[in-house]
Design an enzyme around this catalytic site. Structure first.
Site, PDB file in Angstrom:
ATOM      1  N   ASP A 123       0.851  -1.188   0.000  1.00  0.00           N
ATOM      2  CA  ASP A 123       0.000   0.000   0.000  1.00  0.00           C
ATOM      3  C   ASP A 123       0.884   1.234   0.000  1.00  0.00           C
ATOM      4  O   ASP A 123       2.021   1.193   0.420  1.00  0.00           O
ATOM      5  CB  ASP A 123      -0.842   0.037   1.281  1.00  0.00           C
ATOM      6  CG  ASP A 123      -1.998  -0.926   1.239  1.00  0.00           C
ATOM      7  OD1 ASP A 123      -2.334  -1.396   0.141  1.00  0.00           O
ATOM      8  OD2 ASP A 123      -2.555  -1.196   2.309  1.00  0.00           O
ATOM      9  N   LYS A 144      -3.909   2.963  -3.758  1.00  0.00           N
ATOM     10  CA  LYS A 144      -4.434   4.063  -4.566  1.00  0.00           C
ATOM     11  C   LYS A 144      -3.301   4.839  -5.200  1.00  0.00           C
ATOM     12  O   LYS A 144      -2.309   5.141  -4.555  1.00  0.00           O
ATOM     13  CB  LYS A 144      -5.202   5.017  -3.655  1.00  0.00           C
ATOM     14  CG  LYS A 144      -6.692   5.002  -3.885  1.00  0.00           C
ATOM     15  CD  LYS A 144      -7.341   6.055  -3.016  1.00  0.00           C
ATOM     16  CE  LYS A 144      -8.302   5.390  -2.067  1.00  0.00           C
ATOM     17  NZ  LYS A 144      -8.687   6.095  -0.917  1.00  0.00           N
ATOM     18  N   MET A 255      -8.140   8.980   9.020  1.00  0.00           N
ATOM     19  CA  MET A 255      -8.989   9.179   7.834  1.00  0.00           C
ATOM     20  C   MET A 255     -10.050  10.245   8.113  1.00  0.00           C
ATOM     21  O   MET A 255     -11.190  10.122   7.673  1.00  0.00           O
ATOM     22  CB  MET A 255      -9.685   7.860   7.426  1.00  0.00           C
ATOM     23  CG  MET A 255      -8.705   6.750   7.091  1.00  0.00           C
ATOM     24  SD  MET A 255      -9.515   5.186   6.711  1.00  0.00           S
ATOM     25  CE  MET A 255      -9.868   4.561   8.351  1.00  0.00           C
TER      26      MET A 255
HETATM   27  N1  SAH Z   1      -3.398   0.621   9.563  1.00  0.00           N
HETATM   28  C1  SAH Z   1      -3.023   2.008   9.575  1.00  0.00           C
HETATM   29  C2  SAH Z   1      -4.195   2.934   9.330  1.00  0.00           C
HETATM   30  C3  SAH Z   1      -4.843   2.774   7.984  1.00  0.00           C
HETATM   31  S1  SAH Z   1      -6.117   3.955   7.710  1.00  0.00           S
HETATM   32  C4  SAH Z   1      -2.296   2.335  10.869  1.00  0.00           C
HETATM   33  O1  SAH Z   1      -2.317   1.548  11.813  1.00  0.00           O
HETATM   34  O2  SAH Z   1      -1.667   3.396  10.922  1.00  0.00           O
HETATM   35  C5  SAH Z   1      -5.243   5.219   6.857  1.00  0.00           C
HETATM   36  C6  SAH Z   1      -5.091   6.458   7.718  1.00  0.00           C
HETATM   37  O3  SAH Z   1      -3.977   6.333   8.562  1.00  0.00           O
HETATM   38  C7  SAH Z   1      -4.831   7.720   6.960  1.00  0.00           C
HETATM   39  O4  SAH Z   1      -6.010   8.286   6.415  1.00  0.00           O
HETATM   40  C8  SAH Z   1      -4.284   8.606   8.054  1.00  0.00           C
HETATM   41  O5  SAH Z   1      -5.303   9.046   8.911  1.00  0.00           O
HETATM   42  C9  SAH Z   1      -3.445   7.612   8.829  1.00  0.00           C
HETATM   43  N2  SAH Z   1      -2.021   7.625   8.426  1.00  0.00           N
HETATM   44  C10 SAH Z   1      -1.282   6.567   8.100  1.00  0.00           C
HETATM   45  N3  SAH Z   1       0.002   6.916   7.854  1.00  0.00           N
HETATM   46  C11 SAH Z   1       0.071   8.245   8.054  1.00  0.00           C
HETATM   47  C12 SAH Z   1       1.128   9.216   7.971  1.00  0.00           C
HETATM   48  N4  SAH Z   1       2.373   8.861   7.642  1.00  0.00           N
HETATM   49  N5  SAH Z   1       0.834  10.506   8.247  1.00  0.00           N
HETATM   50  C13 SAH Z   1      -0.411  10.866   8.596  1.00  0.00           C
HETATM   51  N6  SAH Z   1      -1.441  10.009   8.668  1.00  0.00           N
HETATM   52  C14 SAH Z   1      -1.215   8.713   8.415  1.00  0.00           C
END
Ligand code: SAH
Length: 344
Positions: A123, A144, A255
């Site tokens: 991803d 995406k 998100m």
């Molecule tokens: N499994 C992931 C979350 C997936 S949902 C986890 O545990 O982090 C995707 C969301 O994660 C994004 O919309 C954002 O809110 C957050 N996110 C993930 N990586 C990020 C980053 N480097 N900076 C800011 N937000 C991030």
């Protein structure tokens, strides 16, 4: 893992069974070597012509007895011998938590599983730019991309299962932790349903690490002793707003950019103080990382230029970051002052 040495045009003899040696072969080929193979020490039966005197012998630790006398002859002839790890048993899936986007926050388990992969489905939130340095596997983007359609979840699961059934070691690299808004549970279920062995390597979730990138601790003694992680993918219900506002701890929203106005309105209706500090941390650990700090009453305006990926933090802990930053700045200021006094 890739080799950092340039072996362009060099003859490298890789010793080890085909299955165990397949990743070592890819690593040496990627480094430019002309790779020769010997899959069994028995009678030196070769898989093709062998070089007169290889530049290097790579001995894959494949568990077969009998390599030692050949290796000793190589060493006696002055040929360097490198020991290479064997590929793990073929035909399984590993879901890997990739952390928030920096290789610094990959776990040792994640690195080992990437090294052992034949194919990686990744991803965009995972540290994918760094993958070529971490694995010799085929890399497939299933996230995406601007101008491209996202691969549907069911198709990703099918691709993973098919590759594993074809005997490959499949790594599924996901952003953050696979079980935090990551659909990891569904991917495990798809593997189990297809009788494909699967394991999950937890990752550093953005829910904690992205606030940390902005200096915000999600808990802090005497400030907040609980934190709730919510998905802002869809607007929350009125009951959820009420409970969240009533909890009194830190609220972390993933998100959440698209539904920020609804969230702010809902928490306000539920009685949250308009002066409650809020932070939006965009692109944590990535170029362009940015933190916007405001309060419940002003955040919608302040964050109007913010975009995903971003983590939202609501709570008094946001002030801890500000206090720490001011502290750090004043410490730096004192250091500068001391330095200039010493110079004078
Ligand atoms: N499994 C992931 C979350 C997936 S949902 C986890 O545990 O982090 C995707 C969301 O994660 C994004 O919309 C954002 O809110 C957050 N996110 C993930 N990586 C990020 C980053 N480097 N900076 C800011 N937000 C991030």
């Amino acid at each position: 893992m890739q080799l950092t040495i340039d072996l362009t045009g060099r003859d490298v003899l890789v010793l080890g069974s085909a299955t165990a040696a397949r990743q070592a072969v890819r690593r040496f080929e990627a480094a430019g070597a002309v790779v020769y193979r010997l899959s069994s020490p028995e009678g030196l039966e070769s898989d093709g012509p062998l070089p007169e005197k290889p530049f290097l012998v790579a001995a894959v630790d494949d568990g077969q007895p009998g390599w030692e006398s050949l290796l000793q002859r190589c060493r006696d002839a002055g040929i360097p011998v490198a020991t290479e790890p064997a590929a793990g048993p073929a035909g399984h899936v590993t879901l890997i938590g990739g952390g928030p986007g920096t290789p610094d926050l990959l776990t040792a388990g994640a690195l080992a599983a990437l090294r052992d992969a034949d194919v990686v489905f990744y991803d965009r939130l995972a540290p994918y730019q760094e993958l070529p340095a971490l694995t010799s596997a085929e890399l497939i983007d299933v996230g995406k991309r601007p101008g491209h359609h996202k691969v549907a979840q069911g198709d990703i699961e099918q691709l993973m299962v098919d590759a594993a059934l074809a005997g490959k070691n499949v790594a599924r690299l996901k952003g953050g932790d696979p079980y935090v808004f990551g659909r990891g549970g569904e991917e495990v279920a798809a593997c189990v349903a297809a009788n494909v062995p699967v394991k999950v390597i937890s990752g550093v979730t953005s829910a904690i690490s992205v606030p940390a990138a902005a200096g915000i601790p999600v808990t802090h003694r005497e400030v907040s002793h609980l934190f709730t992680v919510v998905s802002g993918h869809a607007p929350l219900t009125e009951t959820e707003h009420t409970h969240l506002a009533g909890l009194g701890g830190t609220i972390v929203v993933l998100m959440g950019i698209g539904t920020l106005p609804q969230l702010v309105a809902g928490l306000s209706r539920a009685g949250m103080d308009p002066a409650m500090p809020m932070a939006v941390v965009e692109r944590g650990y990535r170029p362009g990382q940015r933190t916007t700090i405001a309060d419940l009453g002003t955040i919608v305006n302040a964050a109007s230029g913010c975009s995903n990926p971003a983590v939202l933090v609501i709570g008094e802990v946001v002030r801890v970051a500000e206090a720490n930053r001011n502290q750090a700045e004043s410490t730096a200021e004192l250091d500068r002052l001391a330095a200039s006094l010493l110079e004078a």
